[in-house]
Design an enzyme around this catalytic site. Sequence first.
Site, PDB file in Angstrom:
ATOM      1  N   LYS A  16      38.955 -20.969  18.962  1.00 48.71           N
ATOM      2  CA  LYS A  16      39.719 -20.923  17.716  1.00 48.71           C
ATOM      3  C   LYS A  16      39.063 -19.998  16.697  1.00 48.71           C
ATOM      4  O   LYS A  16      39.540 -19.862  15.571  1.00 48.71           O
ATOM      5  CB  LYS A  16      39.841 -22.331  17.120  1.00 48.71           C
ATOM      6  CG  LYS A  16      40.621 -23.307  17.970  1.00 48.71           C
ATOM      7  CD  LYS A  16      40.800 -24.618  17.211  1.00 48.71           C
ATOM      8  CE  LYS A  16      41.275 -25.752  18.080  1.00 48.71           C
ATOM      9  NZ  LYS A  16      42.510 -25.515  18.811  1.00 48.71           N
ATOM     10  N   LYS A  68      24.454 -19.223  24.297  1.00 50.15           N
ATOM     11  CA  LYS A  68      23.660 -19.336  23.064  1.00 50.15           C
ATOM     12  C   LYS A  68      22.159 -19.140  23.318  1.00 50.15           C
ATOM     13  O   LYS A  68      21.448 -18.613  22.470  1.00 50.15           O
ATOM     14  CB  LYS A  68      23.909 -20.682  22.381  1.00 50.15           C
ATOM     15  CG  LYS A  68      25.318 -20.794  21.787  1.00 50.15           C
ATOM     16  CD  LYS A  68      25.529 -22.110  21.066  1.00 50.15           C
ATOM     17  CE  LYS A  68      26.996 -22.282  20.695  1.00 50.15           C
ATOM     18  NZ  LYS A  68      27.276 -23.541  20.004  1.00 50.15           N
ATOM     19  N   ASP A 115      25.366 -23.883  13.622  1.00 49.97           N
ATOM     20  CA  ASP A 115      25.960 -25.156  14.071  1.00 49.97           C
ATOM     21  C   ASP A 115      25.476 -26.340  13.237  1.00 49.97           C
ATOM     22  O   ASP A 115      26.264 -27.209  12.842  1.00 49.97           O
ATOM     23  CB  ASP A 115      25.619 -25.420  15.547  1.00 49.97           C
ATOM     24  CG  ASP A 115      26.493 -24.600  16.494  1.00 49.97           C
ATOM     25  OD1 ASP A 115      27.612 -24.210  16.090  1.00 49.97           O
ATOM     26  OD2 ASP A 115      26.062 -24.351  17.630  1.00 49.97           O
ATOM     27  N   GLY A 140      22.002 -37.520  22.785  1.00 57.57           N
ATOM     28  CA  GLY A 140      22.024 -36.287  23.568  1.00 57.57           C
ATOM     29  C   GLY A 140      20.797 -35.454  23.254  1.00 57.57           C
ATOM     30  O   GLY A 140      20.236 -35.546  22.144  1.00 57.57           O
ATOM     31  N   ALA A 141      20.372 -34.653  24.224  1.00 53.94           N
ATOM     32  CA  ALA A 141      19.206 -33.791  24.016  1.00 53.94           C
ATOM     33  C   ALA A 141      19.465 -32.430  24.646  1.00 53.94           C
ATOM     34  O   ALA A 141      18.563 -31.780  25.159  1.00 53.94           O
ATOM     35  CB  ALA A 141      17.962 -34.441  24.614  1.00 53.94           C
ATOM     36  N   GLY A 142      20.730 -31.998  24.600  1.00 55.96           N
ATOM     37  CA  GLY A 142      21.099 -30.684  25.124  1.00 55.96           C
ATOM     38  C   GLY A 142      21.128 -29.662  24.004  1.00 55.96           C
ATOM     39  O   GLY A 142      20.572 -29.880  22.917  1.00 55.96           O
ATOM     40  N   ALA A 144      23.450 -28.625  21.923  1.00 55.11           N
ATOM     41  CA  ALA A 144      24.068 -29.004  20.645  1.00 55.11           C
ATOM     42  C   ALA A 144      23.107 -29.863  19.830  1.00 55.11           C
ATOM     43  O   ALA A 144      23.007 -29.712  18.610  1.00 55.11           O
ATOM     44  CB  ALA A 144      25.377 -29.740  20.892  1.00 55.11           C
ATOM     45  N   THR A 165      18.763 -39.156  29.995  1.00 53.23           N
ATOM     46  CA  THR A 165      17.467 -38.858  30.614  1.00 53.23           C
ATOM     47  C   THR A 165      16.422 -38.914  29.497  1.00 53.23           C
ATOM     48  O   THR A 165      16.286 -37.986  28.698  1.00 53.23           O
ATOM     49  CB  THR A 165      17.485 -37.447  31.249  1.00 53.23           C
ATOM     50  OG1 THR A 165      18.675 -37.338  32.049  1.00 53.23           O
ATOM     51  CG2 THR A 165      16.262 -37.192  32.089  1.00 53.23           C
TER      52      THR A 165
END
Length: 283
Positions: A16, A68, A115, A140-142, A144, A165
């Site tokens: 978008k 990224k 971000d 989460g630990a990715g 993002a 994890t």
Amino acid sequence: MTKRFAVIGNPIEHSKSPQIHQAFAHQFGISLEYNKRLADISEDGFEQAVQALIKEGYSGANVTVPFKFKAFELCVRDSNDGTISHSAISDYAKSAGAVNTLTFSGDKISGDNTDGVGLVTDIQRNLNVSLAQKNVLLMGAGGAAYGVVLPLLTAGAKLTVANRTHEKAVKLAQAFSANTFAQVTAVEYAKLATFDIVINATSTGLTDDLPEGISANNFAQGALAYDMMYGRQTKFKTLAESSNKNIKFADGLGMLVEQAAEAFYIWHGVRPDTTPVIQQLRA
Ligand code: NDP
């Protein structure tokens, strides 16, 4: 002169970003071209896409999945054949190890990550929820998750990270606690208490799963449940809505528009009004 920008990704059709940047440009009477660029996922595919944009006279590019981290690498070294030289990288990009906004000046390239600013602005300004001194759970630990930690800490959040994890959550917490002014605590899902704000930065919205480990017990009364995913009824949203704790839910559309606004500011030096653009996309 009409400046040219692009968003690079793979896939890219769903993006978008062109629509958002054109809506911002319209507010200021700025004329710009904003295109989608599909980059090859081969080793050099991203670098080649950037080289092509620079050759074609583009002024900048946004970067999306899965490039990224590649964009970050390119911003901290010169290109493989020496045709692009790096210049600067922002603290937010450095802390995230990822770049979503590239600015080109001649053969020089600089990188930023908007971000986290996008998330913080959406929570604090659009949703009117202060982050200062709040107990915030980041799930989460990715990529993002890494991208939003420093801006959340800068806004004064007391941050706990939990990940399916667990070792990855520990690694993230150590990386930030060693380099920043505030502590990040890694806790296993089973041992989590309750939180004022719960941010879902897992990819479960894409697979239609409930993030493993989270339950209604982890939300305080009146908590904010923030899902980075947008545009669908996620299981995380259903969990928040079905608990009887008066939870406020928000999806990641505001974050998407706010990160674009920050990139727009980097490129054009003016801050767009994001409210009508968010409304337009929701409609
Ligand atoms: P990554 O693939 O880098 O990380 C995925 C994370 O999700 C990992 O921590 C993984 O845990 C966790 N996870 C996956 N499946 C489950 C599950 N079933 N239960 C619990 N945890 C799970 O993805 P990204 O970090 O790049 O993206 C995450 C999300 O954020 C995506 O949905 C993306 O669309 C969204 N996003 C939204 C933005 C916006 O502007 N609104 C901007 C950027 C991202 P493990 O380590 O155990 O595998």
